[in-house]
Design a protein around this motif. Sequence first.
Motif, mmCIF file in Angstrom:
data_model
loop_
_atom_site.group_PDB
_atom_site.id
_atom_site.type_symbol
_atom_site.label_atom_id
_atom_site.label_comp_id
_atom_site.label_asym_id
_atom_site.label_seq_id
_atom_site.Cartn_x
_atom_site.Cartn_y
_atom_site.Cartn_z
ATOM 1 N N GLU A 7 0.852 -1.191 0.000
ATOM 2 C CA GLU A 7 0.000 0.000 0.000
ATOM 3 C C GLU A 7 0.888 1.242 0.000
ATOM 4 O O GLU A 7 1.802 1.360 0.809
ATOM 5 C CB GLU A 7 -0.907 0.004 1.238
ATOM 6 C CG GLU A 7 -1.960 1.071 1.204
ATOM 7 C CD GLU A 7 -2.938 0.946 2.358
ATOM 8 O OE1 GLU A 7 -3.375 2.010 2.842
ATOM 9 O OE2 GLU A 7 -3.243 -0.178 2.766
ATOM 10 N N ASN A 9 1.444 5.300 0.362
ATOM 11 C CA ASN A 9 0.896 6.503 0.989
ATOM 12 C C ASN A 9 0.534 7.484 -0.137
ATOM 13 O O ASN A 9 1.409 7.923 -0.884
ATOM 14 C CB ASN A 9 1.938 7.107 1.929
ATOM 15 C CG ASN A 9 1.434 8.296 2.693
ATOM 16 O OD1 ASN A 9 0.482 8.955 2.298
ATOM 17 N ND2 ASN A 9 2.080 8.584 3.807
ATOM 18 N N ALA A 82 5.146 10.650 7.866
ATOM 19 C CA ALA A 82 5.340 9.442 7.067
ATOM 20 C C ALA A 82 6.599 8.730 7.543
ATOM 21 O O ALA A 82 7.573 9.359 7.968
ATOM 22 C CB ALA A 82 5.464 9.800 5.593
ATOM 23 N N GLU A 86 7.412 3.692 4.475
ATOM 24 C CA GLU A 86 6.405 4.166 3.523
ATOM 25 C C GLU A 86 7.072 4.857 2.332
ATOM 26 O O GLU A 86 6.692 4.642 1.187
ATOM 27 C CB GLU A 86 5.439 5.142 4.191
ATOM 28 C CG GLU A 86 4.482 4.516 5.158
ATOM 29 C CD GLU A 86 3.621 5.549 5.869
ATOM 30 O OE1 GLU A 86 2.421 5.286 6.020
ATOM 31 O OE2 GLU A 86 4.159 6.604 6.263
#
Length: 148
Positions: A7, A9, A82, A86
């Motif tokens: 996934e 960001n 973050a 990520e």
Amino acid sequence: KPLETPEINPAFTHGEIIDWKFNPSITPAKGKYCFRFSLTFADGTEEPRQVGGFSKKSECLKERERVIAQLHNHEYVAFPKATVKEYLDFWLYVVMIKQKKIAYGTYTAYRNIIYIYLVPYMGKSRLSSVNRGMLAKLLKTIDSPSIE
């Protein structure tokens, strides 16, 4: 076998900061001082920002000047919450694979470096906390033959 992309960001897909606008005055907020500004990213997204919690107006002005200098020097971390992991996922799967179209062997080498060395050491760290000292310590933890 297709690559399984983690996934990503969505904040990283905005691109680089291309413009910024600062409010001309320092603003009192909750008994302290803050400054407000907005960032414009390459994809046209505009994000308002507020930096505050300063007990003195002079401290607030000093931080404002520091942020402006970071923006001019392309050192400002737009998404400080973050994590390093990520960002590395974004860099590997979006920048290197989708945009640069690296070869599978290059992907494997980069992936191994990221997930064997970087993520275990500093993957949970926030981007805003990464510094040269952390990177120097990381390099010292990697076993390698001496070049002497």
